[in-house]
Design a protein around this motif. Structure first.
Motif, PDB file in Angstrom:
ATOM      1  N   PHE A 140       0.808  -1.216   0.000  1.00  0.00           N
ATOM      2  CA  PHE A 140       0.000   0.000   0.000  1.00  0.00           C
ATOM      3  C   PHE A 140       0.844   1.270   0.000  1.00  0.00           C
ATOM      4  O   PHE A 140       0.359   2.331  -0.394  1.00  0.00           O
ATOM      5  CB  PHE A 140      -0.977  -0.009   1.186  1.00  0.00           C
ATOM      6  CG  PHE A 140      -2.178  -0.864   0.931  1.00  0.00           C
ATOM      7  CD1 PHE A 140      -3.295  -0.349   0.294  1.00  0.00           C
ATOM      8  CD2 PHE A 140      -2.184  -2.203   1.283  1.00  0.00           C
ATOM      9  CE1 PHE A 140      -4.397  -1.137   0.025  1.00  0.00           C
ATOM     10  CE2 PHE A 140      -3.281  -3.003   1.023  1.00  0.00           C
ATOM     11  CZ  PHE A 140      -4.395  -2.465   0.387  1.00  0.00           C
ATOM     12  N   SER A 141       2.100   1.163   0.406  1.00  0.00           N
ATOM     13  CA  SER A 141       2.974   2.340   0.371  1.00  0.00           C
ATOM     14  C   SER A 141       3.327   2.718  -1.063  1.00  0.00           C
ATOM     15  O   SER A 141       3.751   3.845  -1.335  1.00  0.00           O
ATOM     16  CB  SER A 141       4.258   2.069   1.173  1.00  0.00           C
ATOM     17  OG  SER A 141       5.053   1.079   0.530  1.00  0.00           O
ATOM     18  N   GLN A 142       3.127   1.777  -1.991  1.00  0.00           N
ATOM     19  CA  GLN A 142       3.438   2.028  -3.394  1.00  0.00           C
ATOM     20  C   GLN A 142       2.221   2.497  -4.186  1.00  0.00           C
ATOM     21  O   GLN A 142       2.313   2.813  -5.361  1.00  0.00           O
ATOM     22  CB  GLN A 142       3.996   0.753  -4.037  1.00  0.00           C
ATOM     23  CG  GLN A 142       5.306   0.284  -3.410  1.00  0.00           C
ATOM     24  CD  GLN A 142       5.718  -1.088  -3.898  1.00  0.00           C
ATOM     25  OE1 GLN A 142       5.081  -1.670  -4.764  1.00  0.00           O
ATOM     26  NE2 GLN A 142       6.785  -1.624  -3.331  1.00  0.00           N
ATOM     27  N   ARG A 143       1.080   2.543  -3.516  1.00  0.00           N
ATOM     28  CA  ARG A 143      -0.144   2.946  -4.220  1.00  0.00           C
ATOM     29  C   ARG A 143      -0.369   4.454  -4.126  1.00  0.00           C
ATOM     30  O   ARG A 143       0.400   5.183  -3.528  1.00  0.00           O
ATOM     31  CB  ARG A 143      -1.344   2.191  -3.631  1.00  0.00           C
ATOM     32  CG  ARG A 143      -1.247   0.682  -3.829  1.00  0.00           C
ATOM     33  CD  ARG A 143      -2.540   0.002  -3.497  1.00  0.00           C
ATOM     34  NE  ARG A 143      -2.461  -1.440  -3.691  1.00  0.00           N
ATOM     35  CZ  ARG A 143      -3.488  -2.262  -3.566  1.00  0.00           C
ATOM     36  NH1 ARG A 143      -4.678  -1.798  -3.243  1.00  0.00           N
ATOM     37  NH2 ARG A 143      -3.337  -3.561  -3.761  1.00  0.00           N
ATOM     38  N   ASN A 144      -1.474   4.889  -4.704  1.00  0.00           N
ATOM     39  CA  ASN A 144      -1.784   6.307  -4.713  1.00  0.00           C
ATOM     40  C   ASN A 144      -2.138   6.810  -3.319  1.00  0.00           C
ATOM     41  O   ASN A 144      -2.271   6.033  -2.376  1.00  0.00           O
ATOM     42  CB  ASN A 144      -2.963   6.578  -5.672  1.00  0.00           C
ATOM     43  CG  ASN A 144      -2.592   6.261  -7.113  1.00  0.00           C
ATOM     44  OD1 ASN A 144      -1.435   6.408  -7.496  1.00  0.00           O
ATOM     45  ND2 ASN A 144      -3.576   5.839  -7.884  1.00  0.00           N
ATOM     46  N   LYS A 145      -2.367   8.095  -3.212  1.00  0.00           N
ATOM     47  CA  LYS A 145      -2.690   8.721  -1.940  1.00  0.00           C
ATOM     48  C   LYS A 145      -3.943   8.082  -1.336  1.00  0.00           C
ATOM     49  O   LYS A 145      -4.917   7.817  -2.041  1.00  0.00           O
ATOM     50  CB  LYS A 145      -2.936  10.225  -2.155  1.00  0.00           C
ATOM     51  CG  LYS A 145      -3.152  10.999  -0.872  1.00  0.00           C
ATOM     52  CD  LYS A 145      -3.318  12.485  -1.173  1.00  0.00           C
ATOM     53  CE  LYS A 145      -3.553  13.263   0.113  1.00  0.00           C
ATOM     54  NZ  LYS A 145      -3.735  14.710  -0.155  1.00  0.00           N
TER      55      LYS A 145
END
Length: 220
Positions: A140-145
């Motif tokens: 999830f750290s690599q996903r959008n805001k």
């Protein structure tokens, strides 16, 4: 005498099945009642033996573990299925849960921890290893805001959520917050009910998605 928890091991690798057998043989609470080499055999053994739990590999010839999980859960919803695999692909975890699996264990975790996690699965506590908690975080750290919708949780529920997201067990959360394990269980049930979620993995994923938990400094 309490009847042992009856388990089927489904894995196309004889070496892997033997390794799991070695881990479980000294645990009186569990009894391996069958071994399947593929999804078809897993289906047949489930109907014949009616086990309490299946330890299911993902990659098997013919019917893979994910499709086999879906088929077994549709016919035998009471059977708990735990995906046991060497795969560290977080998408497999999410897909396994969609198919009806109760949990997910990596084969390379310390064998001494298997008892703790399988016992928790048997008790419907659905644990999540710290390794998987970290993988969810990285995903999830690599996903959008984050969406940042309204958070309906109380302060105490948020504290429980933060520790769940680190992969802490009920006992560890109990020790950290100085509350009983039963209180932890009740908080978790309330959280899941509020958010209409099923387990710790879904909860952690949803919380990251909504921006309700931040990246921890450590998973220790």
């Amino acid at each position: 005498m309490i009847q042992p928890y009856r388990i089927i091991i489904a894995d196309d690798s004889a070496h892997a099945r033997e390794g799991i057998m070695d881990i479980l043989e000294d645990i009186e609470e569990f009894q391996v009642v069958g071994e399947a080499r593929n999804g078809k055999e897993a289906m047949e053994l489930t109907e014949k033996l009616m086990p309490d739990m299946i330890l299911m590999d993902i990659h098997m010839p013919g019917l893979d573990g994910l499709e086999t999980t879906k088929m077994i859960k549709s016919q035998f919803p009471y059977v708990k299925i735990v995906i046991v695999t060497v795969s560290d692909d977080i998408t497999h975890l999410f897909e396994a849960l969609k198919k009806g699996a109760q949990g997910y264990l990596l084969k390379n975790i310390d064998p001494s921890r298997w008892h703790e996690y399988l016992r928790a699965f048997a008790l419907d506590e659905v644990p999540m290893t710290k390794e998987l908690a970290l993988k969810i975080l990285l995903e999830f750290s690599q996903r959008n805001k984050p969406v940042n919708q309204h958070n309906p949780l109380s302060d105490r529920e948020q504290q429980v959520l933060n520790l769940v997201a680190k992969g802490h067990s009920n006992k560890e959360i109990s020790d950290e917050l100085f509350i009983s394990e039963n209180t932890v269980k009740n908080h978790l049930k309330n959280i899941l009910k509020k958010l209409h979620l099923q387990n710790r993995v879904e909860l952690t994923s949803y919380a990251y998605e909504q921006g309700w938990i931040q990246k921890p400094n450590t998973f220790e």
